[in-house]
Design an enzyme around this catalytic site. Structure first.
Site, PDB file in Angstrom:
ATOM      1  N   GLY A  32      -0.108   4.255   0.337  1.00  0.00           N
ATOM      2  CA  GLY A  32      -0.977   5.319   0.849  1.00  0.00           C
ATOM      3  C   GLY A  32      -0.215   6.133   1.879  1.00  0.00           C
ATOM      4  N   ALA A  41      -0.242  -1.776   4.929  1.00  0.00           N
ATOM      5  CA  ALA A  41      -0.933  -0.493   5.154  1.00  0.00           C
ATOM      6  C   ALA A  41      -1.880  -0.262   3.984  1.00  0.00           C
ATOM      7  CB  ALA A  41       0.080   0.637   5.277  1.00  0.00           C
ATOM      8  N   GLY A  64       0.818  -1.214   0.000  1.00  0.00           N
ATOM      9  CA  GLY A  64       0.000   0.000   0.000  1.00  0.00           C
ATOM     10  C   GLY A  64       0.846   1.255   0.000  1.00  0.00           C
ATOM     11  N   ALA A  67      -7.559  12.762  11.861  1.00  0.00           N
ATOM     12  CA  ALA A  67      -7.755  13.160  13.257  1.00  0.00           C
ATOM     13  C   ALA A  67      -8.484  14.499  13.362  1.00  0.00           C
ATOM     14  CB  ALA A  67      -6.399  13.255  13.954  1.00  0.00           C
ATOM     15  N   HIS A 116       8.314  38.399   3.601  1.00  0.00           N
ATOM     16  CA  HIS A 116       9.473  37.998   2.806  1.00  0.00           C
ATOM     17  C   HIS A 116      10.685  37.954   3.708  1.00  0.00           C
ATOM     18  CE1 HIS A 116      12.268  37.702  -0.511  1.00  0.00           C
ATOM     19  NE2 HIS A 116      12.983  38.674   0.053  1.00  0.00           N
TER      20      HIS A 116
HETATM   21  P1  NAD Z   1      -4.650   4.685   2.549  1.00  0.00           P
HETATM   22  O1  NAD Z   1      -6.049   4.551   2.144  1.00  0.00           O
HETATM   23  O2  NAD Z   1      -4.019   6.033   2.651  1.00  0.00           O
HETATM   24  O3  NAD Z   1      -3.718   3.856   1.535  1.00  0.00           O
HETATM   25  C1  NAD Z   1      -3.865   2.491   1.299  1.00  0.00           C
HETATM   26  C2  NAD Z   1      -3.227   2.161  -0.035  1.00  0.00           C
HETATM   27  O4  NAD Z   1      -3.178   0.754  -0.145  1.00  0.00           O
HETATM   28  C3  NAD Z   1      -4.024   2.670  -1.218  1.00  0.00           C
HETATM   29  O5  NAD Z   1      -3.149   3.341  -2.109  1.00  0.00           O
HETATM   30  C4  NAD Z   1      -4.609   1.398  -1.828  1.00  0.00           C
HETATM   31  O6  NAD Z   1      -4.776   1.486  -3.227  1.00  0.00           O
HETATM   32  C5  NAD Z   1      -3.558   0.383  -1.459  1.00  0.00           C
HETATM   33  N1  NAD Z   1      -4.047  -0.997  -1.396  1.00  0.00           N
HETATM   34  C6  NAD Z   1      -5.234  -1.449  -0.933  1.00  0.00           C
HETATM   35  N2  NAD Z   1      -5.288  -2.799  -0.987  1.00  0.00           N
HETATM   36  C7  NAD Z   1      -4.103  -3.219  -1.494  1.00  0.00           C
HETATM   37  C8  NAD Z   1      -3.525  -4.482  -1.775  1.00  0.00           C
HETATM   38  N3  NAD Z   1      -4.196  -5.617  -1.547  1.00  0.00           N
HETATM   39  N4  NAD Z   1      -2.274  -4.519  -2.277  1.00  0.00           N
HETATM   40  C9  NAD Z   1      -1.579  -3.382  -2.512  1.00  0.00           C
HETATM   41  N5  NAD Z   1      -2.072  -2.154  -2.272  1.00  0.00           N
HETATM   42  C10 NAD Z   1      -3.310  -2.065  -1.756  1.00  0.00           C
HETATM   43  O7  NAD Z   1      -4.520   3.866   3.922  1.00  0.00           O
HETATM   44  P2  NAD Z   1      -3.367   3.786   4.996  1.00  0.00           P
HETATM   45  O8  NAD Z   1      -2.079   4.324   4.465  1.00  0.00           O
HETATM   46  O9  NAD Z   1      -3.413   2.388   5.506  1.00  0.00           O
HETATM   47  O10 NAD Z   1      -3.876   4.779   6.107  1.00  0.00           O
HETATM   48  C11 NAD Z   1      -5.100   4.493   6.776  1.00  0.00           C
HETATM   49  C12 NAD Z   1      -5.829   5.745   7.147  1.00  0.00           C
HETATM   50  O11 NAD Z   1      -5.103   6.472   8.116  1.00  0.00           O
HETATM   51  C13 NAD Z   1      -6.062   6.634   5.967  1.00  0.00           C
HETATM   52  O12 NAD Z   1      -7.420   6.955   5.894  1.00  0.00           O
HETATM   53  C14 NAD Z   1      -5.234   7.838   6.251  1.00  0.00           C
HETATM   54  O13 NAD Z   1      -5.874   9.018   5.833  1.00  0.00           O
HETATM   55  C15 NAD Z   1      -5.029   7.819   7.745  1.00  0.00           C
HETATM   56  N6  NAD Z   1      -3.710   8.363   8.039  1.00  0.00           N
HETATM   57  C16 NAD Z   1      -3.507   9.684   7.862  1.00  0.00           C
HETATM   58  C17 NAD Z   1      -2.249  10.215   8.067  1.00  0.00           C
HETATM   59  C18 NAD Z   1      -2.022  11.678   7.839  1.00  0.00           C
HETATM   60  O14 NAD Z   1      -2.987  12.422   7.844  1.00  0.00           O
HETATM   61  N7  NAD Z   1      -0.792  12.114   7.615  1.00  0.00           N
HETATM   62  C19 NAD Z   1      -1.195   9.401   8.431  1.00  0.00           C
HETATM   63  C20 NAD Z   1      -1.438   8.047   8.580  1.00  0.00           C
HETATM   64  C21 NAD Z   1      -2.711   7.544   8.372  1.00  0.00           C
END
Ligand code: NAD
Length: 474
Positions: free
Chosen positions: A190, A276, A188, A327, A451
Protein backbone atom coordinates in the site's frame (compact mmCIF):
# COMPACT_ATOMS: atom_id res chain seq x y z
CA UNK A 1 -14.00 23.25 39.40
CA UNK A 2 -12.92 22.02 36.02
CA UNK A 3 -12.05 24.64 33.43
CA UNK A 4 -14.65 25.15 30.69
CA UNK A 5 -13.90 25.75 27.01
CA UNK A 6 -16.07 26.61 24.04
CA UNK A 7 -14.24 23.90 22.09
CA UNK A 8 -12.02 21.04 23.22
CA UNK A 9 -10.26 19.17 20.43
CA UNK A 10 -9.01 15.67 21.24
CA UNK A 11 -5.94 15.05 19.09
CA UNK A 12 -3.41 17.48 17.61
CA UNK A 13 -2.80 15.79 14.25
CA UNK A 14 -3.62 17.56 10.98
CA UNK A 15 -7.36 17.16 11.64
CA UNK A 16 -7.26 18.27 15.29
CA UNK A 17 -4.71 21.09 15.31
CA UNK A 18 -6.29 22.66 12.24
CA UNK A 19 -9.76 22.42 13.85
CA UNK A 20 -8.37 24.06 17.01
CA UNK A 21 -6.74 26.95 15.13
CA UNK A 22 -9.90 27.57 13.07
CA UNK A 23 -12.11 27.46 16.18
CA UNK A 24 -9.83 29.97 17.91
CA UNK A 25 -9.80 32.20 14.81
CA UNK A 26 -13.59 32.24 15.04
CA UNK A 27 -13.36 33.63 18.56
CA UNK A 28 -13.95 30.48 20.57
CA UNK A 29 -12.00 29.62 23.74
CA UNK A 30 -10.23 26.48 22.56
CA UNK A 31 -8.03 23.74 24.01
CA UNK A 32 -6.35 20.90 22.14
CA UNK A 33 -5.34 17.73 23.99
CA UNK A 34 -2.73 15.29 22.70
CA UNK A 35 -0.81 12.38 24.22
CA UNK A 36 2.00 12.07 21.64
CA UNK A 37 5.53 12.01 23.07
CA UNK A 38 8.30 12.90 20.60
CA UNK A 39 11.73 11.30 20.17
CA UNK A 40 13.13 13.73 22.78
CA UNK A 41 10.68 12.41 25.40
CA UNK A 42 8.65 15.62 25.40
CA UNK A 43 5.03 16.13 24.31
CA UNK A 44 4.87 16.87 20.57
CA UNK A 45 1.99 18.34 18.59
CA UNK A 46 1.24 17.32 15.00
CA UNK A 47 0.15 13.71 15.43
CA UNK A 48 1.20 10.90 13.10
CA UNK A 49 1.50 13.16 10.05
CA UNK A 50 4.13 15.50 11.43
CA UNK A 51 5.94 13.15 13.82
CA UNK A 52 6.06 9.75 12.11
CA UNK A 53 4.12 10.05 8.85
CA UNK A 54 3.79 12.47 5.97
CA UNK A 55 6.55 14.92 6.84
CA UNK A 56 9.39 12.61 7.98
CA UNK A 57 8.70 10.14 5.16
CA UNK A 58 8.95 12.95 2.61
CA UNK A 59 12.25 14.04 4.16
CA UNK A 60 13.69 10.53 3.74
CA UNK A 61 12.15 10.13 0.28
CA UNK A 62 13.95 13.29 -0.76
CA UNK A 63 17.30 12.29 0.77
CA UNK A 64 17.16 8.82 -0.74
CA UNK A 65 16.13 10.22 -4.11
CA UNK A 66 19.16 12.55 -4.14
CA UNK A 67 21.45 9.65 -3.29
CA UNK A 68 19.90 7.35 -5.87
CA UNK A 69 20.22 10.00 -8.57
CA UNK A 70 23.84 10.60 -7.67
CA UNK A 71 24.56 6.90 -8.00
CA UNK A 72 22.31 6.01 -10.94
CA UNK A 73 20.58 9.02 -12.43
CA UNK A 74 23.11 11.70 -13.19
CA UNK A 75 25.18 9.92 -15.84
CA UNK A 76 22.74 10.95 -18.55
CA UNK A 77 23.38 14.57 -17.56
CA UNK A 78 27.13 14.07 -17.82
CA UNK A 79 27.54 14.28 -14.05
CA UNK A 80 29.56 11.68 -12.21
CA UNK A 81 30.82 11.28 -8.67
CA UNK A 82 33.51 9.04 -7.24
CA UNK A 83 32.23 6.41 -4.74
CA UNK A 84 29.20 8.25 -3.34
CA UNK A 85 28.20 7.15 0.15
CA UNK A 86 25.27 7.74 2.45
CA UNK A 87 25.50 8.57 6.13
CA UNK A 88 22.22 7.25 7.52
CA UNK A 89 22.64 9.05 10.86
CA UNK A 90 22.91 12.42 9.09
CA UNK A 91 19.94 11.60 6.87
CA UNK A 92 17.78 10.59 9.85
CA UNK A 93 19.06 13.60 11.82
CA UNK A 94 17.95 15.94 9.03
CA UNK A 95 14.53 14.28 9.10
CA UNK A 96 14.30 14.73 12.90
CA UNK A 97 15.22 18.41 12.55
CA UNK A 98 12.45 18.94 10.00
CA UNK A 99 9.96 17.19 12.29
CA UNK A 100 10.99 19.39 15.21
CA UNK A 101 10.69 22.52 13.09
CA UNK A 102 7.13 21.64 12.12
CA UNK A 103 5.87 20.33 15.47
CA UNK A 104 7.41 23.43 17.10
CA UNK A 105 5.63 25.48 14.44
CA UNK A 106 2.28 24.23 15.72
CA UNK A 107 3.20 25.20 19.26
CA UNK A 108 3.91 28.71 17.94
CA UNK A 109 0.65 28.78 15.96
CA UNK A 110 -1.29 27.68 19.06
CA UNK A 111 0.30 30.51 21.04
CA UNK A 112 -0.43 33.06 18.31
CA UNK A 113 -4.06 31.94 18.13
CA UNK A 114 -4.45 31.50 21.91
CA UNK A 115 -5.18 27.77 21.69
CA UNK A 116 -4.35 26.03 24.99
CA UNK A 117 -2.29 22.88 24.41
CA UNK A 118 -2.86 20.17 27.03
CA UNK A 119 -0.50 17.16 27.07
CA UNK A 120 -2.07 13.84 28.03
CA UNK A 121 -4.49 11.10 27.01
CA UNK A 122 -8.11 12.26 26.82
CA UNK A 123 -11.24 10.25 27.52
CA UNK A 124 -14.66 11.66 26.71
CA UNK A 125 -17.29 11.18 29.40
CA UNK A 126 -20.98 12.07 29.47
CA UNK A 127 -22.02 15.74 29.08
CA UNK A 128 -18.81 16.75 27.31
CA UNK A 129 -16.61 16.22 30.32
CA UNK A 130 -13.11 15.34 29.17
CA UNK A 131 -10.72 13.66 31.59
CA UNK A 132 -7.00 13.81 30.82
CA UNK A 133 -4.23 11.59 32.13
CA UNK A 134 -0.76 13.06 31.63
CA UNK A 135 2.54 11.16 31.21
CA UNK A 136 3.03 11.08 35.02
CA UNK A 137 -0.41 9.58 35.55
CA UNK A 138 -1.90 12.82 36.90
CA UNK A 139 -5.63 13.16 36.10
CA UNK A 140 -7.45 16.41 35.35
CA UNK A 141 -10.88 17.23 34.04
CA UNK A 142 -12.22 19.84 31.62
CA UNK A 143 -15.64 20.63 30.22
CA UNK A 144 -16.63 22.05 26.85
CA UNK A 145 -19.66 23.26 24.95
CA UNK A 146 -18.29 21.40 21.93
CA UNK A 147 -15.86 18.51 21.67
CA UNK A 148 -14.16 17.62 18.39
CA UNK A 149 -12.72 14.11 18.43
CA UNK A 150 -9.68 13.92 16.15
CA UNK A 151 -7.95 10.91 17.68
CA UNK A 152 -6.39 9.65 14.43
CA UNK A 153 -5.31 6.11 13.69
CA UNK A 154 -2.69 3.54 14.64
CA UNK A 155 -0.96 0.84 12.57
CA UNK A 156 -2.73 -2.51 12.37
CA UNK A 157 -0.65 -5.25 13.96
CA UNK A 158 -0.57 -8.77 12.56
CA UNK A 159 -0.94 -11.40 15.31
CA UNK A 160 2.01 -13.46 14.04
CA UNK A 161 4.26 -10.47 13.29
CA UNK A 162 3.97 -8.23 16.33
CA UNK A 163 5.89 -4.96 16.36
CA UNK A 164 9.01 -5.19 18.54
CA UNK A 165 10.47 -1.85 17.43
CA UNK A 166 13.75 -3.54 16.49
CA UNK A 167 13.22 -6.30 13.96
CA UNK A 168 9.53 -6.01 13.14
CA UNK A 169 8.55 -2.36 12.82
CA UNK A 170 5.71 -0.07 11.82
CA UNK A 171 6.03 3.14 9.79
CA UNK A 172 7.67 4.96 12.71
CA UNK A 173 10.31 2.25 13.11
CA UNK A 174 11.10 2.22 9.38
CA UNK A 175 11.84 5.96 9.54
CA UNK A 176 14.51 5.37 12.16
CA UNK A 177 16.73 2.49 11.01
CA UNK A 178 20.29 3.36 11.98
CA UNK A 179 21.76 1.65 8.92
CA UNK A 180 20.53 0.44 5.58
CA UNK A 181 19.13 -3.05 6.16
CA UNK A 182 20.65 -5.58 3.79
CA UNK A 183 17.33 -7.35 3.27
CA UNK A 184 14.10 -5.52 4.07
CA UNK A 185 10.78 -7.35 4.03
CA UNK A 186 7.60 -5.32 3.72
CA UNK A 187 4.12 -6.67 4.36
CA UNK A 188 1.55 -4.71 2.32
CA UNK A 189 2.11 -3.00 -1.04
CA UNK A 190 0.00 0.00 0.00
CA UNK A 191 1.01 3.62 0.38
CA UNK A 192 3.40 3.15 3.32
CA UNK A 193 4.92 -0.08 1.99
CA UNK A 194 5.69 1.50 -1.37
CA UNK A 195 6.99 4.81 -0.01
CA UNK A 196 9.21 3.42 2.73
CA UNK A 197 10.16 0.39 0.62
CA UNK A 198 11.38 2.90 -2.00
CA UNK A 199 13.42 4.87 0.55
CA UNK A 200 15.48 1.86 1.65
CA UNK A 201 15.67 0.33 -1.84
CA UNK A 202 17.20 3.55 -3.18
CA UNK A 203 19.83 3.35 -0.45
CA UNK A 204 20.75 -0.19 -1.46
CA UNK A 205 18.52 -2.56 0.55
CA UNK A 206 17.11 -5.66 -1.15
CA UNK A 207 13.40 -4.98 -0.70
CA UNK A 208 10.74 -7.68 -0.99
CA UNK A 209 7.11 -6.63 -0.61
CA UNK A 210 4.47 -9.25 0.13
CA UNK A 211 0.96 -8.17 -0.82
CA UNK A 212 -2.07 -10.27 0.07
CA UNK A 213 -4.24 -9.09 -2.82
CA UNK A 214 -3.78 -10.61 -6.28
CA UNK A 215 -3.86 -7.17 -7.95
CA UNK A 216 -1.21 -4.49 -7.54
CA UNK A 217 -2.46 -1.10 -6.26
CA UNK A 218 -6.07 -2.17 -6.55
CA UNK A 219 -7.34 1.25 -5.42
CA UNK A 220 -5.64 3.07 -8.31
CA UNK A 221 -6.68 3.19 -11.96
CA UNK A 222 -5.48 0.01 -13.70
CA UNK A 223 -3.41 1.93 -16.30
CA UNK A 224 -1.61 3.80 -13.53
CA UNK A 225 -1.00 0.62 -11.53
CA UNK A 226 0.47 -1.04 -14.64
CA UNK A 227 3.02 1.73 -15.24
CA UNK A 228 3.88 1.90 -11.53
CA UNK A 229 4.42 -1.89 -11.32
CA UNK A 230 6.73 -1.76 -14.35
CA UNK A 231 8.78 1.15 -12.99
CA UNK A 232 9.05 -0.29 -9.45
CA UNK A 233 10.24 -3.59 -10.92
CA UNK A 234 12.95 -1.71 -12.87
CA UNK A 235 14.03 -0.11 -9.59
CA UNK A 236 14.48 -3.54 -8.08
CA UNK A 237 11.46 -3.57 -5.76
CA UNK A 238 10.46 -7.24 -5.62
CA UNK A 239 6.67 -7.13 -5.23
CA UNK A 240 5.02 -10.53 -4.72
CA UNK A 241 1.24 -10.53 -5.12
CA UNK A 242 -1.32 -12.89 -3.63
CA UNK A 243 1.19 -13.54 -0.83
CA UNK A 244 -0.34 -14.31 2.56
CA UNK A 245 2.05 -14.14 5.47
CA UNK A 246 1.78 -17.12 7.81
CA UNK A 247 4.76 -16.61 10.11
CA UNK A 248 7.56 -14.22 11.00
CA UNK A 249 10.11 -15.87 13.28
CA UNK A 250 12.81 -13.62 14.67
CA UNK A 251 16.10 -15.48 14.98
CA UNK A 252 19.76 -14.60 15.49
CA UNK A 253 20.47 -14.16 11.79
CA UNK A 254 17.29 -12.32 10.86
CA UNK A 255 13.60 -12.98 10.41
CA UNK A 256 12.24 -16.05 8.67
CA UNK A 257 8.99 -15.31 6.90
CA UNK A 258 6.56 -17.96 5.82
CA UNK A 259 3.89 -17.12 3.29
CA UNK A 260 1.56 -18.86 0.91
CA UNK A 261 0.89 -17.77 -2.66
CA UNK A 262 -0.51 -19.32 -5.86
CA UNK A 263 2.54 -21.61 -6.06
CA UNK A 264 2.18 -22.91 -2.49
CA UNK A 265 4.17 -22.41 0.70
CA UNK A 266 7.16 -20.07 0.44
CA UNK A 267 9.79 -18.78 2.78
CA UNK A 268 11.95 -15.68 2.83
CA UNK A 269 14.80 -14.45 5.05
CA UNK A 270 14.99 -10.76 5.85
CA UNK A 271 16.93 -8.58 8.31
CA UNK A 272 14.12 -6.13 9.07
CA UNK A 273 10.39 -6.39 8.54
CA UNK A 274 8.07 -3.43 7.99
CA UNK A 275 4.42 -4.31 8.51
CA UNK A 276 2.22 -1.79 6.65
CA UNK A 277 -1.15 -3.50 6.24
CA UNK A 278 -3.31 -0.48 6.95
CA UNK A 279 -4.33 1.54 9.97
CA UNK A 280 -7.29 1.47 12.34
CA UNK A 281 -9.06 4.29 14.16
CA UNK A 282 -7.37 5.11 17.49
CA UNK A 283 -10.51 4.81 19.57
CA UNK A 284 -9.39 2.40 22.31
CA UNK A 285 -9.87 4.11 25.68
CA UNK A 286 -11.25 7.24 24.03
CA UNK A 287 -14.86 6.96 25.11
CA UNK A 288 -16.04 6.40 28.66
CA UNK A 289 -19.35 4.70 29.28
CA UNK A 290 -22.10 7.25 29.04
CA UNK A 291 -20.38 9.43 26.42
CA UNK A 292 -23.14 8.39 24.04
CA UNK A 293 -20.77 8.33 21.07
CA UNK A 294 -21.05 5.18 18.95
CA UNK A 295 -18.36 3.22 17.15
CA UNK A 296 -18.99 1.36 13.89
CA UNK A 297 -17.98 -2.26 13.19
CA UNK A 298 -14.43 -1.10 12.30
CA UNK A 299 -14.00 0.80 15.55
CA UNK A 300 -14.42 4.22 13.91
CA UNK A 301 -16.47 7.00 15.49
CA UNK A 302 -19.86 7.10 13.80
CA UNK A 303 -20.66 10.46 12.22
CA UNK A 304 -23.17 11.89 9.76
CA UNK A 305 -22.24 13.83 6.60
CA UNK A 306 -21.47 16.89 8.76
CA UNK A 307 -19.13 14.95 11.07
CA UNK A 308 -21.65 15.11 13.90
CA UNK A 309 -21.73 12.08 16.20
CA UNK A 310 -25.41 12.41 17.06
CA UNK A 311 -24.51 13.51 20.63
CA UNK A 312 -25.15 17.17 21.33
CA UNK A 313 -21.96 19.18 20.84
CA UNK A 314 -19.77 16.17 19.96
CA UNK A 315 -18.12 15.94 16.55
CA UNK A 316 -15.44 13.71 15.04
CA UNK A 317 -13.01 14.26 12.15
CA UNK A 318 -10.01 12.74 10.38
CA UNK A 319 -8.69 9.17 10.44
CA UNK A 320 -10.96 8.10 13.31
CA UNK A 321 -14.10 8.48 11.14
CA UNK A 322 -15.24 7.08 7.76
CA UNK A 323 -13.54 8.17 4.54
CA UNK A 324 -9.93 7.99 3.38
CA UNK A 325 -7.19 8.20 6.02
CA UNK A 326 -5.51 11.23 4.51
CA UNK A 327 -4.16 14.27 6.36
CA UNK A 328 -5.73 16.80 3.99
CA UNK A 329 -9.16 15.18 4.30
CA UNK A 330 -8.89 15.43 8.10
CA UNK A 331 -7.78 19.07 8.01
CA UNK A 332 -10.70 20.09 5.83
CA UNK A 333 -13.13 18.24 8.11
CA UNK A 334 -11.58 20.05 11.09
CA UNK A 335 -12.15 23.43 9.45
CA UNK A 336 -15.69 22.51 8.38
CA UNK A 337 -16.68 21.43 11.90
CA UNK A 338 -15.17 24.54 13.54
CA UNK A 339 -17.19 26.64 11.11
CA UNK A 340 -20.39 24.67 11.72
CA UNK A 341 -19.93 25.16 15.47
CA UNK A 342 -19.56 28.91 14.86
CA UNK A 343 -22.86 28.89 12.96
CA UNK A 344 -21.25 29.14 9.53
CA UNK A 345 -21.43 26.80 6.55
CA UNK A 346 -18.93 23.95 6.51
CA UNK A 347 -18.74 20.97 4.20
CA UNK A 348 -16.16 18.53 2.79
CA UNK A 349 -16.71 16.87 -0.57
CA UNK A 350 -15.27 13.39 -0.09
CA UNK A 351 -15.70 12.72 -3.83
CA UNK A 352 -12.90 15.13 -4.71
CA UNK A 353 -10.26 14.23 -2.13
CA UNK A 354 -6.97 13.76 -4.01
CA UNK A 355 -4.73 10.74 -3.40
CA UNK A 356 -0.97 10.94 -3.73
CA UNK A 357 1.72 8.28 -3.42
CA UNK A 358 5.21 9.77 -3.27
CA UNK A 359 7.13 7.05 -5.07
CA UNK A 360 9.08 7.56 -8.24
CA UNK A 361 7.26 8.02 -10.50
CA UNK A 362 4.71 9.71 -8.26
CA UNK A 363 1.10 8.56 -8.37
CA UNK A 364 -1.91 10.84 -7.91
CA UNK A 365 -5.58 10.66 -8.61
CA UNK A 366 -8.94 12.23 -7.89
CA UNK A 367 -12.42 10.91 -8.57
CA UNK A 368 -13.41 7.52 -9.90
CA UNK A 369 -11.21 4.99 -11.68
CA UNK A 370 -12.16 3.73 -15.13
CA UNK A 371 -13.22 0.37 -13.62
CA UNK A 372 -15.52 2.12 -11.12
CA UNK A 373 -17.12 4.25 -13.84
CA UNK A 374 -17.55 1.23 -16.09
CA UNK A 375 -19.14 -0.62 -13.17
CA UNK A 376 -21.57 2.23 -12.56
CA UNK A 377 -22.88 1.94 -16.12
CA UNK A 378 -22.19 5.60 -16.99
CA UNK A 379 -21.08 6.13 -20.60
CA UNK A 380 -17.62 7.72 -20.61
CA UNK A 381 -14.69 8.69 -22.77
CA UNK A 382 -11.01 8.85 -21.87
CA UNK A 383 -7.99 10.85 -22.98
CA UNK A 384 -4.40 9.99 -22.07
CA UNK A 385 -1.12 11.71 -22.69
CA UNK A 386 2.38 10.33 -21.99
CA UNK A 387 5.09 12.37 -20.23
CA UNK A 388 7.51 10.97 -22.86
CA UNK A 389 6.03 13.53 -25.29
CA UNK A 390 6.28 16.47 -22.85
CA UNK A 391 9.34 18.67 -23.42
CA UNK A 392 9.83 19.54 -19.75
CA UNK A 393 9.68 15.87 -18.69
CA UNK A 394 12.22 14.90 -21.36
CA UNK A 395 14.51 17.75 -20.27
CA UNK A 396 14.21 16.44 -16.69
CA UNK A 397 14.92 12.90 -17.90
CA UNK A 398 11.71 11.75 -16.16
CA UNK A 399 9.53 10.44 -18.94
CA UNK A 400 7.74 7.45 -17.39
CA UNK A 401 4.00 7.78 -16.91
CA UNK A 402 0.97 9.60 -18.22
CA UNK A 403 -2.07 11.69 -17.37
CA UNK A 404 -5.47 10.13 -18.01
CA UNK A 405 -8.73 12.02 -17.88
CA UNK A 406 -12.11 10.30 -17.80
CA UNK A 407 -15.14 12.37 -18.75
CA UNK A 408 -18.86 11.69 -19.02
CA UNK A 409 -19.59 10.77 -22.67
CA UNK A 410 -22.70 12.90 -22.75
CA UNK A 411 -21.94 15.96 -20.61
CA UNK A 412 -18.10 15.93 -20.86
CA UNK A 413 -17.94 16.51 -17.09
CA UNK A 414 -14.67 15.23 -15.61
CA UNK A 415 -15.31 12.09 -13.53
CA UNK A 416 -11.76 11.09 -12.67
CA UNK A 417 -8.16 12.09 -13.34
CA UNK A 418 -5.33 9.59 -12.91
CA UNK A 419 -1.66 10.41 -13.08
CA UNK A 420 1.64 8.62 -12.78
CA UNK A 421 4.82 10.55 -13.52
CA UNK A 422 7.06 13.41 -12.38
CA UNK A 423 5.61 15.76 -9.74
CA UNK A 424 2.03 14.62 -10.33
CA UNK A 425 1.53 15.33 -6.61
CA UNK A 426 1.48 18.98 -7.69
CA UNK A 427 -0.36 18.51 -10.99
CA UNK A 428 -3.34 16.81 -9.36
CA UNK A 429 -4.59 20.09 -7.85
CA UNK A 430 -5.70 21.36 -11.26
CA UNK A 431 -7.83 18.25 -11.64
CA UNK A 432 -9.31 18.71 -8.15
CA UNK A 433 -10.26 22.32 -8.92
CA UNK A 434 -11.83 21.27 -12.22
CA UNK A 435 -13.89 18.57 -10.54
CA UNK A 436 -14.93 20.84 -7.63
CA UNK A 437 -16.17 23.38 -10.17
CA UNK A 438 -17.93 20.55 -12.01
CA UNK A 439 -15.75 21.35 -15.00
CA UNK A 440 -15.54 19.49 -18.29
CA UNK A 441 -12.61 18.11 -20.25
CA UNK A 442 -13.32 20.90 -22.74
CA UNK A 443 -12.81 23.48 -19.95
CA UNK A 444 -9.35 22.07 -19.28
CA UNK A 445 -8.61 21.84 -23.00
CA UNK A 446 -9.39 25.56 -23.49
CA UNK A 447 -7.25 26.79 -20.56
CA UNK A 448 -3.80 28.15 -21.47
CA UNK A 449 -1.08 26.00 -19.88
CA UNK A 450 2.45 27.40 -19.63
CA UNK A 451 5.08 25.95 -21.95
CA UNK A 452 7.28 24.12 -21.27
CA UNK A 453 5.74 22.63 -18.12
CA UNK A 454 4.63 19.23 -16.90
CA UNK A 455 1.08 20.63 -16.74
CA UNK A 456 0.93 20.42 -20.52
CA UNK A 457 0.29 16.68 -20.02
CA UNK A 458 -3.01 17.62 -18.34
CA UNK A 459 -3.86 19.96 -21.21
CA UNK A 460 -3.03 17.37 -23.86
CA UNK A 461 -4.94 14.62 -22.02
CA UNK A 462 -7.98 16.92 -21.97
CA UNK A 463 -7.58 17.50 -25.72
CA UNK A 464 -7.19 13.74 -26.17
CA UNK A 465 -10.63 13.16 -24.59
CA UNK A 466 -11.98 14.79 -27.78
CA UNK A 467 -9.34 13.04 -29.93
CA UNK A 468 -7.56 16.27 -30.73
CA UNK A 469 -4.28 16.03 -28.80
CA UNK A 470 -1.64 17.96 -30.72
CA UNK A 471 1.57 16.16 -29.83
CA UNK A 472 0.46 12.55 -30.31
CA UNK A 473 -1.58 10.59 -32.81
CA UNK A 474 -5.23 10.37 -31.75
P1 NAD B 1 -2.88 0.79 2.80
O1 NAD B 1 -4.30 0.50 3.04
O2 NAD B 1 -2.48 1.86 1.85
O3 NAD B 1 -2.15 -0.55 2.28
C1 NAD B 1 -2.14 -1.74 2.99
C2 NAD B 1 -1.86 -2.88 2.02
O4 NAD B 1 -1.62 -4.04 2.79
C3 NAD B 1 -3.03 -3.18 1.11
O5 NAD B 1 -2.57 -3.28 -0.22
C4 NAD B 1 -3.55 -4.52 1.64
O6 NAD B 1 -4.12 -5.33 0.63
C5 NAD B 1 -2.29 -5.13 2.19
N1 NAD B 1 -2.51 -6.13 3.23
C6 NAD B 1 -3.42 -6.13 4.23
N2 NAD B 1 -3.27 -7.20 5.03
C7 NAD B 1 -2.22 -7.91 4.54
C8 NAD B 1 -1.55 -9.10 4.92
N3 NAD B 1 -1.93 -9.80 6.00
N4 NAD B 1 -0.50 -9.52 4.18
C9 NAD B 1 -0.10 -8.82 3.09
N5 NAD B 1 -0.70 -7.69 2.67
C10 NAD B 1 -1.74 -7.23 3.39
O7 NAD B 1 -2.24 1.01 4.25
P2 NAD B 1 -0.83 1.56 4.71
O8 NAD B 1 0.15 1.57 3.58
O9 NAD B 1 -0.50 0.80 5.94
O10 NAD B 1 -1.16 3.06 5.06
C11 NAD B 1 -2.07 3.33 6.12
C12 NAD B 1 -2.86 4.57 5.86
O11 NAD B 1 -2.02 5.70 5.88
C13 NAD B 1 -3.56 4.53 4.54
O12 NAD B 1 -4.92 4.81 4.73
C14 NAD B 1 -2.90 5.59 3.74
O13 NAD B 1 -3.81 6.28 2.92
C15 NAD B 1 -2.28 6.51 4.76
N6 NAD B 1 -1.04 7.04 4.22
C16 NAD B 1 -1.11 7.94 3.21
C17 NAD B 1 0.05 8.41 2.63
C18 NAD B 1 -0.04 9.39 1.50
O14 NAD B 1 -1.07 10.02 1.36
N7 NAD B 1 0.99 9.52 0.67
C19 NAD B 1 1.28 7.95 3.05
C20 NAD B 1 1.32 7.01 4.07
C21 NAD B 1 0.14 6.56 4.63
Amino acid sequence: MSENYDVIVIGAGPAGYVAAIRAAQLGMKTACIDAFIGKDGKPALGGTCLNVGCIPSKALLDSSRQFHNLVHGFEAHGISAKSPSIDVATMVGRKDKIVKQFTGGITALFKANKVTAIAGFATLKANRVVSVKDADGKQSEYTATNVIIAAGSVPIELPFAKFDGKHIVDNAGALDFNEVPKRLGVIGAGVIGLELGSVWRRLGAEVTILEALPDFLAAADADVAKVAAREFKKQGLDIRLGAKLTKADVGKKGITLGYSDAKGEQSLEVDKLLVAVGRRAATVGLLAEGSGVKLDDRGRVEVDQHNWTGVEGVWAVGDCVRGPMLAHKGSEEGIAVAELIAGKAGHVNLDTVPWVIYTEPEIAWVGQTEAQIKGSGVAYKTGSFPFAAIGRAVAMNETAGHVKIIADAETDRVLGVHMVGPLVSELISEAVVTMEFKGSAEDLARIVHAHPTLSEAVHEAALAVDKRAIHKAN
